[in-house]
Design a protein around this motif. Structure first.
Motif, PDB file in Angstrom:
ATOM      1  N   CYS A   1      13.821  50.347  16.936  1.00 28.81           N
ATOM      2  CA  CYS A   1      13.203  49.838  15.715  1.00 28.81           C
ATOM      3  C   CYS A   1      11.703  50.158  15.786  1.00 28.81           C
ATOM      4  O   CYS A   1      11.011  49.639  16.674  1.00 28.81           O
ATOM      5  N   PRO A   2      11.198  51.024  14.903  1.00 30.11           N
ATOM      6  CA  PRO A   2       9.782  51.399  14.969  1.00 30.11           C
ATOM      7  C   PRO A   2       8.864  50.180  14.967  1.00 30.11           C
ATOM      8  O   PRO A   2       9.030  49.254  14.165  1.00 30.11           O
ATOM      9  N   GLY A   3       7.922  50.182  15.908  1.00 29.25           N
ATOM     10  CA  GLY A   3       6.960  49.091  16.012  1.00 29.25           C
ATOM     11  C   GLY A   3       7.434  47.906  16.798  1.00 29.25           C
ATOM     12  O   GLY A   3       6.645  46.979  17.057  1.00 29.25           O
ATOM     13  N   LEU A   4       8.696  47.884  17.220  1.00 26.83           N
ATOM     14  CA  LEU A   4       9.234  46.747  17.967  1.00 26.83           C
ATOM     15  C   LEU A   4       9.608  47.109  19.400  1.00 26.83           C
ATOM     16  O   LEU A   4       9.095  46.511  20.351  1.00 26.83           O
ATOM     17  N   ASN A   5      10.502  48.077  19.562  1.00 28.86           N
ATOM     18  CA  ASN A   5      10.950  48.413  20.921  1.00 28.86           C
ATOM     19  C   ASN A   5      10.829  49.907  21.204  1.00 28.86           C
ATOM     20  O   ASN A   5      11.587  50.457  22.004  1.00 28.86           O
ATOM     21  N   ASP A   6       9.907  50.569  20.516  1.00 30.59           N
ATOM     22  CA  ASP A   6       9.662  51.981  20.780  1.00 30.59           C
ATOM     23  C   ASP A   6       8.458  52.135  21.708  1.00 30.59           C
ATOM     24  O   ASP A   6       8.012  51.154  22.322  1.00 30.59           O
ATOM     25  N   GLY A   7       7.918  53.355  21.838  1.00 28.75           N
ATOM     26  CA  GLY A   7       6.709  53.568  22.622  1.00 28.75           C
ATOM     27  C   GLY A   7       6.848  53.104  24.063  1.00 28.75           C
ATOM     28  O   GLY A   7       7.788  53.450  24.776  1.00 28.75           O
ATOM     29  N   ALA A   8       5.904  52.285  24.504  1.00 28.17           N
ATOM     30  CA  ALA A   8       5.883  51.809  25.889  1.00 28.17           C
ATOM     31  C   ALA A   8       7.119  50.974  26.212  1.00 28.17           C
ATOM     32  O   ALA A   8       7.631  51.014  27.334  1.00 28.17           O
ATOM     33  N   ALA A   9       7.608  50.207  25.235  1.00 25.57           N
ATOM     34  CA  ALA A   9       8.805  49.391  25.471  1.00 25.57           C
ATOM     35  C   ALA A   9      10.020  50.271  25.720  1.00 25.57           C
ATOM     36  O   ALA A   9      10.843  49.984  26.602  1.00 25.57           O
ATOM     37  N   LEU A  10      10.149  51.354  24.961  1.00 25.58           N
ATOM     38  CA  LEU A  10      11.265  52.278  25.169  1.00 25.58           C
ATOM     39  C   LEU A  10      11.143  52.961  26.527  1.00 25.58           C
ATOM     40  O   LEU A  10      12.147  53.142  27.231  1.00 25.58           O
ATOM     41  N   GLN A  11       9.926  53.330  26.886  1.00 25.79           N
ATOM     42  CA  GLN A  11       9.690  53.949  28.186  1.00 25.79           C
ATOM     43  C   GLN A  11      10.158  53.017  29.308  1.00 25.79           C
ATOM     44  O   GLN A  11      10.884  53.433  30.215  1.00 25.79           O
ATOM     45  N   ARG A  12       9.761  51.760  29.232  1.00 27.29           N
ATOM     46  CA  ARG A  12      10.157  50.805  30.267  1.00 27.29           C
ATOM     47  C   ARG A  12      11.664  50.614  30.288  1.00 27.29           C
ATOM     48  O   ARG A  12      12.273  50.557  31.366  1.00 27.29           O
ATOM     49  N   THR A  13      12.259  50.527  29.111  1.00 29.55           N
ATOM     50  CA  THR A  13      13.698  50.292  29.039  1.00 29.55           C
ATOM     51  C   THR A  13      14.470  51.403  29.731  1.00 29.55           C
ATOM     52  O   THR A  13      15.361  51.143  30.563  1.00 29.55           O
ATOM     53  N   LEU A  14      14.151  52.646  29.414  1.00 29.03           N
ATOM     54  CA  LEU A  14      14.896  53.755  29.995  1.00 29.03           C
ATOM     55  C   LEU A  14      14.619  53.889  31.490  1.00 29.03           C
ATOM     56  O   LEU A  14      15.529  54.216  32.271  1.00 29.03           O
ATOM     57  N   GLU A  15      13.391  53.626  31.907  1.00 22.33           N
ATOM     58  CA  GLU A  15      13.090  53.681  33.347  1.00 22.33           C
ATOM     59  C   GLU A  15      13.792  52.549  34.096  1.00 22.33           C
ATOM     60  O   GLU A  15      14.301  52.745  35.204  1.00 22.33           O
ATOM     61  N   ASP A  16      13.846  51.360  33.502  1.00 22.21           N
ATOM     62  CA  ASP A  16      14.563  50.248  34.135  1.00 22.21           C
ATOM     63  C   ASP A  16      16.047  50.567  34.269  1.00 22.21           C
ATOM     64  O   ASP A  16      16.670  50.287  35.305  1.00 22.21           O
ATOM     65  N   LEU A  17      16.636  51.119  33.214  1.00 22.64           N
ATOM     66  CA  LEU A  17      18.051  51.464  33.268  1.00 22.64           C
ATOM     67  C   LEU A  17      18.316  52.553  34.308  1.00 22.64           C
ATOM     68  O   LEU A  17      19.306  52.501  35.044  1.00 22.64           O
ATOM     69  N   ALA A  18      17.398  53.527  34.379  1.00 25.91           N
ATOM     70  CA  ALA A  18      17.565  54.616  35.344  1.00 25.91           C
ATOM     71  C   ALA A  18      17.504  54.118  36.780  1.00 25.91           C
ATOM     72  O   ALA A  18      18.077  54.739  37.681  1.00 25.91           O
ATOM     73  N   ALA A  19      16.837  52.984  37.012  1.00 29.81           N
ATOM     74  CA  ALA A  19      16.777  52.411  38.358  1.00 29.81           C
ATOM     75  C   ALA A  19      18.153  51.980  38.845  1.00 29.81           C
ATOM     76  O   ALA A  19      18.361  51.796  40.059  1.00 29.81           O
ATOM     77  N   PHE A  20      19.108  51.812  37.917  1.00 33.04           N
ATOM     78  CA  PHE A  20      20.478  51.442  38.279  1.00 33.04           C
ATOM     79  C   PHE A  20      21.427  52.635  38.200  1.00 33.04           C
ATOM     80  O   PHE A  20      22.639  52.457  38.217  1.00 33.04           O
ATOM     81  N   ALA A  21      20.869  53.849  38.092  1.00 34.84           N
ATOM     82  CA  ALA A  21      21.695  55.027  37.829  1.00 34.84           C
ATOM     83  C   ALA A  21      21.850  55.957  39.020  1.00 34.84           C
ATOM     84  O   ALA A  21      22.366  57.053  38.875  1.00 34.84           O
ATOM     85  N   SER A  22      21.410  55.537  40.190  1.00 38.32           N
ATOM     86  CA  SER A  22      21.497  56.405  41.361  1.00 38.32           C
ATOM     87  C   SER A  22      22.578  55.910  42.309  1.00 38.32           C
ATOM     88  O   SER A  22      23.165  54.843  42.116  1.00 38.32           O
ATOM     89  N   GLY A  23      22.817  56.699  43.356  1.00 34.36           N
ATOM     90  CA  GLY A  23      23.788  56.307  44.362  1.00 34.36           C
ATOM     91  C   GLY A  23      25.179  56.819  44.062  1.00 34.36           C
ATOM     92  O   GLY A  23      25.450  57.426  43.021  1.00 34.36           O
ATOM     93  N   ALA A  24      26.088  56.537  44.987  1.00 38.79           N
ATOM     94  CA  ALA A  24      27.463  57.016  44.851  1.00 38.79           C
ATOM     95  C   ALA A  24      28.216  56.312  43.733  1.00 38.79           C
ATOM     96  O   ALA A  24      29.175  56.866  43.182  1.00 38.79           O
ATOM     97  N   TRP A  25      27.790  55.094  43.392  1.00 42.70           N
ATOM     98  CA  TRP A  25      28.492  54.309  42.364  1.00 42.70           C
ATOM     99  C   TRP A  25      27.454  53.668  41.451  1.00 42.70           C
ATOM    100  O   TRP A  25      27.206  52.469  41.516  1.00 42.70           O
ATOM    101  N   PRO A  26      26.806  54.470  40.574  1.00 41.90           N
ATOM    102  CA  PRO A  26      25.737  53.934  39.737  1.00 41.90           C
ATOM    103  C   PRO A  26      26.240  52.854  38.788  1.00 41.90           C
ATOM    104  O   PRO A  26      27.321  52.969  38.208  1.00 41.90           O
ATOM    105  N   ALA A  27      25.449  51.810  38.629  1.00 44.30           N
ATOM    106  CA  ALA A  27      25.834  50.722  37.723  1.00 44.30           C
ATOM    107  C   ALA A  27      25.662  51.130  36.269  1.00 44.30           C
ATOM    108  O   ALA A  27      26.411  50.673  35.402  1.00 44.30           O
TER     109      ALA A  27
END
Length: 462
Positions: free
Chosen positions: A213-239
């Protein structure tokens, strides 16, 4: 993406206490020929009451229970007579039964109040299923529908772990606890990161979705969201297996003063630049692009879709991520051995949403290269929703009648099946296919994919 519960979802008893109700009997809809169920004498309308003394809550329970080699079934036939059935079978053998509903204890509905919820952006007075806010983890596991995890009880979490209900599909929107709570208007939304850790600790997995939603969860918030999710995406059995980034969809029926603004071309270009940079980073660190943009971003921005290889194994295709590219790939396969001419000359019209018509013009041109084929592509807006740029699946019967009025449609009109409710010939505005057909001076043919479109323009029978 629009996700109306199908005819296979229990719509009865939709009160807030549905999780605690006793499940209704599982009603047989069809029996597979040659199956154990047919040999036992099952017929449509029969009610399966229990399996080994346990009443199944849904299709998941049923599948778990019937793997036993020895079964005791309690069944009530259509005449109301009760039967006790004992049988022995191999563990791999099912009963060959299909049921009228996937959930026998009712649909678990959403307890959030997202201002961008598409359900709340509809006019009143249509079929009840259009207003059901599905947030049911069982449907997420069975059919890939998205849930938020905010309405799960302790028993639900225990069941997800015990029955290994994975992967689930989760609407994240933001990982910042305060922001997610504000977006969903639910304090329980702040628990997401703890919930992701719970999945990771148990080797359970999810696919994630972020509605921007423009102005709500884009920009820096979107950056954080995708980086946080990627923190659970590694290893043999990613969450977290993948993340889809989709633009908010707004209609003319949404509540006034909601503070939401639509995605415009400039904003789409900004998001594309941001996410593609993250994709390059994720490719280096995770070995996968991990986060993908839905096709709408590129169409809104007026940019070419990424090549097919960029989508890897298309983990979010049903969410509109790479669906057009996959269709073009299917069309390449369907047109590998095209005849130089059509045995039955045919003038056809093909309707799609205005947002996607430019991406499909190469398809039209390729098919028009066949002698005897005349295919017109009509990209329509949606006055019903108040959207000029709209995807095909949101076009309504009213949109078709308004957009095609006075147009020479040739010998047949090709309508993609995504316009109709799954399992029923009805559009999102409750207009039936029969009603639209009666008001258009051309035969309508429903097409289900690339091969179907090729067959239709060649005049081949469905």
């Amino acid at each position: 993406m629009w996700n109306e519960p199908s005819a296979g979802v229990a719509l009865a008893a939709l009160d807030s206490e549905s999780a605690s109700r006793q499940p209704a009997p599982a009603v047989v809809a069809a029996v597979e020929p040659g199956s154990i169920g047919e040999a036992l004498g099952f017929e449509p309308g029969d009610q399966l009451l229990s399996i080994n003394g346990i009443r199944p809550r849904d299709l998941i329970d049923y599948r778990y229970l019937v793997v036993e080699e020895e079964l005791h079934l309690e069944v009530m036939d259509a005449a109301g007579e009760l039967h006790q059935v004992d049988l022995e079978k191999d563990a791999d053998d099912g009963l060959g039964l299909q049921f009228t509903e996937a959930l026998f204890d009712g649909l678990r509905q959403c307890n959030n109040h997202c201002p961008f919820c598409f359900i709340d952006q509809q006019p009143p007075g249509h079929r009840s299923s259009l207003y059901l806010k599905d947030d049911d983890y069982r449907l997420s596991f069975l059919y890939g529908s998205y849930l938020t995890l905010t309405n799960l009880t302790e028993a639900d979490w225990q069941r997800i772990e015990a029955q290994r209900l994975s992967p689930l599909f989760v609407s994240v929107h933001a990982t910042d606890p305060d922001l997610r709570s504000r977006l969903l208007e639910n304090p329980r939304a702040a628990l997401l990161l703890d919930q992701l850790r719970w999945f990771a600790e148990r080797d359970l997995q999810i696919h994630a979705q972020v509605v921007v939603c423009p102005g709500l969860n884009d920009g820096a918030a979107l950056q954080r969201t995708l980086e946080d999710l990627a923190a659970f995406a590694s290893g043999a059995w990613p969450a977290v297996l993948s993340a889809a980034v989709v633009p908010v969809g707004l209609t003319r029926f949404r509540p006034s003063g909601d503070g939401l603004v639509p995605v415009d071309p400039d904003h789409a270009k900004e998001v594309i630049t941001q996410v593609e940079a993250l994709q390059s980073h994720f490719q280096e660190t995770l070995g996968s692009r991990f986060a993908w943009l839905s096709d709408e971003w590129y169409l809104i921005a007026g940019r070419a879709l990424p090549p097919r290889a960029n989508y890897e194994d298309l983990p979010q295709q049903e969410n509109g991520v790479g669906s057009i590219r996959a269709f073009l790939e299917d069309l390449d396969q369907a047109t590998e051995t095209l005849p130089p001419r059509s045995a039955k000359p045919m003038r056809s019209s093909w309707v799609v949403g205005r947002l996607v018509d430019q991406a499909l013009r190469s398809v039209r041109d390729r098919l028009n290269g066949i002698e005897g084929v005349s295919l017109s592509l009509h990209g329509l807006p949606s006055p019903y929703w108040g959207q000029d740029q709209v995807v095909t699946g949101l076009l309504t019967g009213e949109d078709l009648l308004v957009g095609l009025e006075g147009v020479d449609l040739g010998d047949q009109l090709l309508l993609p099946s995504v316009m109709l409710r799954q399992g029923a010939p009805v559009f999102l505005d409750d207009m039936t296919l029969e009603e639209v057909q009666a008001r258009l001076p051309v035969t309508i043919r429903i097409v289900h994919g690339a091969a179907d479109i090729v067959a239709a323009v060649l005049g081949q029978e469905p």
